[in-house]
Design an enzyme around this catalytic site. Structure first.
Site, mmCIF file in Angstrom:
data_model
loop_
_atom_site.group_PDB
_atom_site.id
_atom_site.type_symbol
_atom_site.label_atom_id
_atom_site.label_comp_id
_atom_site.label_asym_id
_atom_site.label_seq_id
_atom_site.Cartn_x
_atom_site.Cartn_y
_atom_site.Cartn_z
ATOM 1 N N TYR A 157 -2.068 -39.907 4.454
ATOM 2 C CA TYR A 157 -3.066 -40.432 5.046
ATOM 3 C C TYR A 157 -2.660 -41.869 5.285
ATOM 4 C CZ TYR A 157 -6.958 -37.387 3.749
ATOM 5 O OH TYR A 157 -7.786 -36.470 3.637
ATOM 6 N N LYS A 207 3.601 -29.965 -5.346
ATOM 7 C CA LYS A 207 4.562 -28.850 -4.450
ATOM 8 C C LYS A 207 6.066 -29.157 -4.590
ATOM 9 C CE LYS A 207 4.687 -25.154 -1.550
ATOM 10 N NZ LYS A 207 4.319 -23.828 -2.033
ATOM 11 N N ASP A 239 -0.715 -24.326 -4.280
ATOM 12 C CA ASP A 239 -0.901 -23.049 -3.698
ATOM 13 C C ASP A 239 -1.588 -22.268 -4.683
ATOM 14 O OD1 ASP A 239 1.470 -22.949 -4.707
ATOM 15 O OD2 ASP A 239 2.306 -21.418 -3.140
ATOM 16 N N ASP A 263 -8.024 -33.692 -1.522
ATOM 17 C CA ASP A 263 -9.090 -33.675 -0.403
ATOM 18 C C ASP A 263 -9.346 -32.051 -0.385
ATOM 19 O OD1 ASP A 263 -10.692 -34.174 1.898
ATOM 20 O OD2 ASP A 263 -9.074 -33.539 3.307
ATOM 21 N N ASP A 267 -12.849 -29.891 -1.817
ATOM 22 C CA ASP A 267 -13.879 -29.079 -1.047
ATOM 23 C C ASP A 267 -13.819 -27.572 -1.530
ATOM 24 O OD1 ASP A 267 -14.457 -31.259 0.634
ATOM 25 O OD2 ASP A 267 -14.561 -29.608 2.456
HETATM 26 C C1 IPM Z 1 -13.254 -36.873 1.956
HETATM 27 C C2 IPM Z 1 -13.350 -36.815 3.660
HETATM 28 C C3 IPM Z 1 -12.577 -37.625 3.998
HETATM 29 C C4 IPM Z 1 -11.124 -37.598 3.388
HETATM 30 C C5 IPM Z 1 -12.536 -37.849 5.661
HETATM 31 C C6 IPM Z 1 -13.843 -37.992 6.202
HETATM 32 C C7 IPM Z 1 -11.633 -38.969 6.270
HETATM 33 O O1 IPM Z 1 -13.171 -35.469 3.843
HETATM 34 O O2 IPM Z 1 -13.633 -37.844 1.645
HETATM 35 O O3 IPM Z 1 -12.995 -36.063 1.210
HETATM 36 O O4 IPM Z 1 -10.368 -36.964 4.091
HETATM 37 O O5 IPM Z 1 -10.837 -38.144 2.506
HETATM 38 MN MN MN Z 2 -12.729 -34.147 2.250
#
Ligand code: IPM
Ligand code: MN
Length: 378
Positions: A157, A207, A239, A263, A267
């Site tokens: 990032y 990884k 993975d 990240d 999710d």
């Molecule tokens: C999160 C989001 C952010 C990230 C984006 C919006 C930059 O997806 O907080 O998980 O990737 O960190």
């Molecule tokens: Mn995210």
């Protein structure tokens, strides 16, 4: 929970009864869920004898429109001068075609970096009332309770160089995965500490079969392990970790990983709880205010419709009460109130099943507030 430096600062400030919270509602559904959260905190404050002083700032798309940049300097100052920062969400289609430095996300990344909040805590817990909301089978998700600890200020990032370059063969692109050993050690140490305060199991995700950064990561984890004999350390390739999270999420206690892997895995892990509208997060640094944001994004498709789920933001506020404001009991009260609305069968659109009535964001806010137990009640 282990005591992080930010938390110690929070405890120190518990002596004062005024808590200064910088509020950055952001874009999309951000302002809707944050408005409910501020009301919730006012209510909590009244019940617990604490006065919150909210000061508002802009970030993301709204800041691009009003201030010409996604993270104006005055907002950084505002955040630095507060006990904690509460953020909604940033982003939306309106700004998707902007150059990288004028994208809403640049504001969020800039704020994380400016506050030095390297440790992102994303707890994954299952509410018994929502077991059937997960697309995964109930027997797989029941009892899952783990913490993703995501490194937040390093890696792909932020690494330099990055960008587009012209090479002999044409356009090429560069992203750099950069970590110093110090950065790796500090997040891994916190992983061990947090595991120690929970069930004593730490999964380090990397990884290492491919990436140099992961090899260092694994080396450092191995070097630290003897200092934490009460913690079992396990390494998992990313993975495989992605597969294990949906195959058997109960095996995890604390999962520590670098920025990008964290990240993606967080999710994925949201699927376990039934909705990303339920996931809170806290980002803590070595000192200074913590940054608190729900994991969900700005959801432009439902912004303004009143259908947003404010529960992730409420649970985020609970983490703020606990980690930065020195009010762990008030945090418990918020979490219990959220569990209670769910147990009572109340649902927002994202978690309602077919035929079930869905409450609006505001109605859900009212229901949770009504269930807050205060200090006076005990
Ligand atoms: C999160 C989001 C952010 C990230 C984006 C919006 C930059 O997806 O907080 O998980 O990737 O960190
Ligand atoms: Mn995210």
């Amino acid at each position: 929970m282990a005591t992080t430096p930010a938390e110690q600062a929070g405890t120190a400030s518990a002596a004062r009864t005024v808590k200064r919270v910088a509020v950055l509602p952001g874009d999309g559904i951000g302002p809707e869920v944050i408005a409910e959260t501020v009301q919730l905190l006012e209510h909590v404050g009244a019940r617990w004898g604490v006065r919150f002083e909210f000061s508002y700032g802009r970030i993301g798309g709204g800041a691009i429109d009003e201030d010409g940049e996604p993270l104006p300097a005055w907002v950084v100052d505002l955040c630095r001068g507060s006990d904690a920062v509460l953020l909604g969400a940033v982003g939306g289609p309106r700004w998707d075609r902007n150059p990288p430095h004028l994208r809403p996300e640049a504001g969020l990344l800039g704020l994380r970096k400016a506050l030095g909040v390297y440790a992102n805590l994303r707890p994954i817990t299952v509410f018994p009332a929502l077991l059937s909301s997960s697309p995964l089978r109930e027997e797989v998700v029941a009892g899952a309770d783990f913490l993703i600890l995501r490194e937040l200020t390093g890696g792909l990032y932020f690494g330099q160089p990055r960008g587009r370059v012209q090479e002999a063969e044409g356009t090429a692109v560069i992203d750099t995965l950069h970590y110093t050993e110090r950065e790796v050690e500090r997040i891994l140490r916190l992983g061990f500490e947090l595991a120690r305060s929970r069930r004593g199991h730490l999964t380090s995700v990397d990884k290492a079969n491919v990436l140099e950064s992961s090899r260092l990561w694994r080396e450092v984890a191995e070097r630290l392990a003897p200092e934490y004999p009460d913690v079992t350390l396990q390494h998992l390739l990313v993975d495989n970790a992605a597969m294990q999270i949906v195959r058997n999420p109960r095996q995890f206690d604390v999962v520590v990983t670098e920025n990008m892997f964290g990240d993606i895995l967080s999710d994925e892990a949201a699927v376990i709880t039934g909705s990303i509208g339920l996931l809170p997060s806290a980002s803590l640094g070595e000192s200074g205010p913590g940054l608190y944001e729900p994991v969900h994004g700005s959801a432009p498709d439902i912004a303004g419709t009143g259908r947003a789920n404010p529960l992730a933001a409420f649970l985020t506020a609970a983490m703020m009460l606990r980690h930065s404001l020195g009010l762990p009991e008030a945090a418990d009260a918020v979490e219990q109130a959220v569990a209670a609305v769910l147990a009572d069968g109340l649902r927002t659109a994202d978690i309602a099943r077919e035929g079930e009535a869905a409450l609006s964001c505001r109605e859900m806010g009212d229901e949770v507030r009504r269930r807050i137990q205060g200090r006076d009640d005990v």
